[in-house]
Scaffold this motif. Sequence first.
Motif, PDB file in Angstrom:
ATOM      1  N   LEU A   1      15.820 -37.391  51.362  1.00 59.27           N
ATOM      2  CA  LEU A   1      15.803 -35.926  51.876  1.00 59.27           C
ATOM      3  C   LEU A   1      16.956 -35.561  52.730  1.00 59.27           C
ATOM      4  CD1 LEU A   1      11.940 -36.196  53.106  1.00 59.27           C
ATOM      5  CD2 LEU A   1      12.747 -35.318  51.080  1.00 59.27           C
ATOM      6  N   ALA A   2      17.606 -36.585  53.477  1.00 63.65           N
ATOM      7  CA  ALA A   2      18.704 -36.419  54.227  1.00 63.65           C
ATOM      8  C   ALA A   2      19.371 -37.522  54.647  1.00 63.65           C
ATOM      9  CB  ALA A   2      17.961 -35.616  55.536  1.00 63.65           C
ATOM     10  N   SER A   3      20.685 -37.469  54.871  1.00 67.66           N
ATOM     11  CA  SER A   3      21.301 -38.601  55.146  1.00 67.66           C
ATOM     12  C   SER A   3      22.484 -38.544  55.945  1.00 67.66           C
ATOM     13  CB  SER A   3      21.750 -39.434  53.826  1.00 67.66           C
ATOM     14  OG  SER A   3      22.808 -38.595  53.144  1.00 67.66           O
ATOM     15  N   VAL A   4      22.935 -39.517  56.699  1.00 66.30           N
ATOM     16  CA  VAL A   4      24.216 -39.595  57.385  1.00 66.30           C
ATOM     17  C   VAL A   4      25.122 -40.865  57.043  1.00 66.30           C
ATOM     18  CG1 VAL A   4      25.169 -39.792  59.830  1.00 66.30           C
ATOM     19  CG2 VAL A   4      23.303 -38.430  59.421  1.00 66.30           C
ATOM     20  N   VAL A   5      25.939 -40.550  56.522  1.00 67.32           N
ATOM     21  CA  VAL A   5      27.044 -41.619  55.982  1.00 67.32           C
ATOM     22  C   VAL A   5      28.470 -41.499  56.449  1.00 67.32           C
ATOM     23  CG1 VAL A   5      27.864 -42.423  53.900  1.00 67.32           C
ATOM     24  CG2 VAL A   5      25.642 -41.568  53.662  1.00 67.32           C
ATOM     25  N   ARG A   6      28.644 -42.478  57.382  1.00 69.01           N
ATOM     26  CA  ARG A   6      30.069 -42.473  57.934  1.00 69.01           C
ATOM     27  C   ARG A   6      30.850 -43.669  57.763  1.00 69.01           C
ATOM     28  NH1 ARG A   6      27.582 -39.873  63.658  1.00 69.01           N
ATOM     29  NH2 ARG A   6      26.115 -41.332  63.346  1.00 69.01           N
ATOM     30  N   PRO A   7      31.283 -43.989  56.548  1.00 66.59           N
ATOM     31  CA  PRO A   7      31.871 -45.317  56.319  1.00 66.59           C
ATOM     32  C   PRO A   7      32.670 -45.858  57.317  1.00 66.59           C
ATOM     33  CG  PRO A   7      31.989 -43.581  54.536  1.00 66.59           C
ATOM     34  CD  PRO A   7      31.727 -43.034  55.615  1.00 66.59           C
ATOM     35  N   ILE A   8      32.692 -47.152  57.612  1.00 63.31           N
ATOM     36  CA  ILE A   8      33.547 -47.880  58.595  1.00 63.31           C
ATOM     37  C   ILE A   8      34.746 -48.285  57.878  1.00 63.31           C
ATOM     38  CG2 ILE A   8      33.516 -49.617  60.053  1.00 63.31           C
ATOM     39  CD1 ILE A   8      30.546 -49.406  60.504  1.00 63.31           C
ATOM     40  N   LYS A   9      35.854 -48.062  58.276  1.00 66.00           N
ATOM     41  CA  LYS A   9      37.131 -48.393  57.829  1.00 66.00           C
ATOM     42  C   LYS A   9      37.333 -50.216  57.813  1.00 66.00           C
ATOM     43  CE  LYS A   9      42.031 -47.859  57.859  1.00 66.00           C
ATOM     44  NZ  LYS A   9      43.105 -47.126  58.594  1.00 66.00           N
ATOM     45  N   ASP A  10      37.606 -50.472  56.677  1.00 71.84           N
ATOM     46  CA  ASP A  10      37.578 -52.087  56.512  1.00 71.84           C
ATOM     47  C   ASP A  10      36.405 -52.835  56.937  1.00 71.84           C
ATOM     48  OD1 ASP A  10      40.421 -51.586  56.006  1.00 71.84           O
ATOM     49  OD2 ASP A  10      40.893 -51.697  57.967  1.00 71.84           O
ATOM     50  N   GLY A  11      35.339 -52.186  56.290  1.00 72.03           N
ATOM     51  CA  GLY A  11      33.935 -52.734  56.816  1.00 72.03           C
ATOM     52  C   GLY A  11      33.574 -53.971  56.039  1.00 72.03           C
ATOM     53  N   GLY A  12      34.500 -54.440  54.901  1.00 72.16           N
ATOM     54  CA  GLY A  12      34.125 -55.657  54.223  1.00 72.16           C
ATOM     55  C   GLY A  12      33.120 -55.742  53.425  1.00 72.16           C
ATOM     56  N   LYS A  13      32.495 -56.831  53.321  1.00 74.36           N
ATOM     57  CA  LYS A  13      31.407 -57.078  52.140  1.00 74.36           C
ATOM     58  C   LYS A  13      30.019 -56.213  52.631  1.00 74.36           C
ATOM     59  CE  LYS A  13      29.190 -60.403  49.128  1.00 74.36           C
ATOM     60  NZ  LYS A  13      29.246 -61.921  48.835  1.00 74.36           N
ATOM     61  N   THR A  14      29.857 -56.117  53.859  1.00 68.29           N
ATOM     62  CA  THR A  14      28.761 -55.429  54.203  1.00 68.29           C
ATOM     63  C   THR A  14      28.963 -53.894  54.931  1.00 68.29           C
ATOM     64  OG1 THR A  14      28.943 -56.198  56.665  1.00 68.29           O
ATOM     65  CG2 THR A  14      27.718 -57.894  55.113  1.00 68.29           C
ATOM     66  N   ALA A  15      30.080 -53.494  54.749  1.00 66.52           N
ATOM     67  CA  ALA A  15      30.513 -52.143  54.810  1.00 66.52           C
ATOM     68  C   ALA A  15      30.270 -51.795  56.301  1.00 66.52           C
ATOM     69  CB  ALA A  15      29.454 -50.961  54.271  1.00 66.52           C
ATOM     70  N   GLY A  16      30.564 -52.897  57.410  1.00 70.64           N
ATOM     71  CA  GLY A  16      30.647 -52.890  58.759  1.00 70.64           C
ATOM     72  C   GLY A  16      29.416 -52.772  59.326  1.00 70.64           C
ATOM     73  N   VAL A  17      28.388 -53.154  58.594  1.00 66.97           N
ATOM     74  CA  VAL A  17      26.932 -53.038  59.408  1.00 66.97           C
ATOM     75  C   VAL A  17      26.197 -54.621  59.066  1.00 66.97           C
ATOM     76  CG1 VAL A  17      26.461 -50.871  59.130  1.00 66.97           C
ATOM     77  CG2 VAL A  17      26.022 -52.099  57.262  1.00 66.97           C
ATOM     78  N   GLY A  18      25.687 -54.799  60.144  1.00 63.85           N
ATOM     79  CA  GLY A  18      25.006 -56.413  60.135  1.00 63.85           C
ATOM     80  C   GLY A  18      23.298 -56.215  60.047  1.00 63.85           C
TER      81      GLY A  18
END
Length: 210
Positions: free
Chosen positions: A97-114
């Motif tokens: 329905l909606a999303s917020v996507v703010r990619p983290i630079k150099d986030g590695g294999k987990t895209a910067g999230v844990g």
Amino acid sequence: MANVGLLVPLVAKPEKKAAVADFLHTGFSLVPEEPLTLHWFAVSYEGSEPPTYAIFDTFAAEEGRSAHLNGKIAAALMQNASELLGVGPQIGQVDVLASVVRPIKDGGKTAGVGVGLRVLIQAKPEKASVVRDFLKSAVPLVEEEPETPYWYAIEYPGTNTFGIVDFFPDDKGRSAHVAGKVAAALFGSADEMLTGAPEIVKFDVLAAKV
């Protein structure tokens, strides 16, 4: 923009936890072969018994979702399901329905999230449109949360079941979100809009492609 998605819980046999985690890491390596898969996350639910993992992925259109369901990751999952899983894969097709996507630079294999949250809510039938509008309207509030880089509001079509799947760099960001405006508004309106309390699952992120 993500418009459709899949949320697929994977209930592992207790003795196959490590094997399921390895399978998901292998799945991550195959995601680049799927150009129509926008975002892909593999997660492990915290403290779940039996041990539960999940894949959450999004697509711009049905074409991408169908390609994924007929691709190598899905084929490998179905081939190994009886060996690895206590129950068959539960493939939940959702609308985003909606999303917020703010990619983290150099986030590695987990895209910067844990870590993250999977929140499911059941709307009263007469309040489904209100819940849908509420989730869509939450985007500006999420954008005020610097430690919520990825946030998705989803709907299981035709079921009055909605959800939020969101991701954070660490527990600090997750706690800030739980104490934030979106959660306050949701819980403040729960009695009016929902049939019961939201079902909240915490998870750890194993791998992600955004």
